[in-house]
Scaffold this active site. Sequence first.
Site, PDB file in Angstrom:
ATOM      1  N   SER A  56       1.375  36.408 -19.908  1.00  0.00           N
ATOM      2  CA  SER A  56      -0.012  37.038 -19.549  1.00  0.00           C
ATOM      3  C   SER A  56       0.083  38.555 -19.550  1.00  0.00           C
ATOM      4  CB  SER A  56      -0.401  36.310 -18.409  1.00  0.00           C
ATOM      5  OG  SER A  56      -2.033  36.460 -18.356  1.00  0.00           O
ATOM      6  N   ASP A  97      -6.387  29.117 -25.708  1.00  0.00           N
ATOM      7  CA  ASP A  97      -6.202  30.005 -24.559  1.00  0.00           C
ATOM      8  C   ASP A  97      -7.469  30.830 -24.513  1.00  0.00           C
ATOM      9  OD1 ASP A  97      -5.318  32.074 -22.794  1.00  0.00           O
ATOM     10  OD2 ASP A  97      -3.326  32.222 -23.610  1.00  0.00           O
ATOM     11  N   HIS A 157      -2.389  28.312 -21.007  1.00  0.00           N
ATOM     12  CA  HIS A 157      -2.126  29.591 -20.469  1.00  0.00           C
ATOM     13  C   HIS A 157      -1.299  29.588 -19.248  1.00  0.00           C
ATOM     14  CE1 HIS A 157      -2.690  34.104 -20.398  1.00  0.00           C
ATOM     15  NE2 HIS A 157      -2.667  33.819 -19.090  1.00  0.00           N
TER      16      HIS A 157
END
Length: 325
Positions: A139, A271, A300
């Site tokens: 991320s 996502d 995610h």
Amino acid sequence: MASEVEDGVPVHEEFFLCGGVETQIIKCGPWTNLFDKQGVSKPKHLIFVIPGNPGLSPFYVPFAKALYSLVKGHFPVWIISHAGFCLTPKDKKILTAPQEPNAQEIEDIYGLNGQIEHKIAFLRAHVPKDVKLIFIGHSVGSYIALHVMNRAPELPVVHTFLLFPTIERMSESPNGKFATPFLCRFRYMLYAASYLIFKPCPEMIKSFIVQKVLEKMSFKSELRLTDLLQPFCLANAAYLGGQEMIHVVKRDDGIIKELLPKLTFYYGKTDGWCPVNYYEDMKRDFPEANLHLCEKGIPHAFVLGFSQEMAAMVADWINNRLPKK
């Protein structure tokens, strides 16, 4: 303090002062001090995991352990906390590195820029120059990893795996559109609420709440996760999140182009932070890039239930690229 877990993977949790703030490091493997010339022979590579937000380091332990096992224990796997995301327990010592060249504080260390400098400071102080680095950014950890490589080119990074990479247009993403007002306009209300609710809450109650939440998520943690409910940590996670919405806008194509041979991207199909059209744009603009689109339904937040699957893929990539020692 080291603890031998049931499956035989040694896991060590340590707390260091880095850039003036407490920093949690979780280490998988027998190597606790890479500068130590005694004991276990020094590895040639270190796998260094940079979490997402609000990804507390203990959430990544199952992934790190699985990855360590799948690379046959040849390389240690370390997870670094973000600055301000942990509080050192009373029964733990805060360690300092004699090699640390920058004992001074880092400006705005809890912000996005400060988090990048925080990771650079740790690597310079705790990893010898002859140990090659493999970054895994998850991320916003992907954004941080890219900028660490760009700002500190002397670090011997051989490859970086960017998992569900939030490296552009965060506030325009489906999740970003929802989160931006809370993180940017109402964050002081979030701060106040967290302090009012959790500051007077006894640690025993916090532990109970966290335990029940983790049970709901079917997540078993070997390390404490009560930082989830610490107002200080919550405030810093919200502050970093707000900075992400403001600053992670335009993709850094210059950095990506320069580092491209060392990068592997893994995008999710569903996502909400980096949707499929971001993957398609990358594929169009960088046709030679090592890009992957998830076909396994991994979300995610892969650390919640998909650590084994993700570790298996990353281990295959590593084993195909690097010598086994």
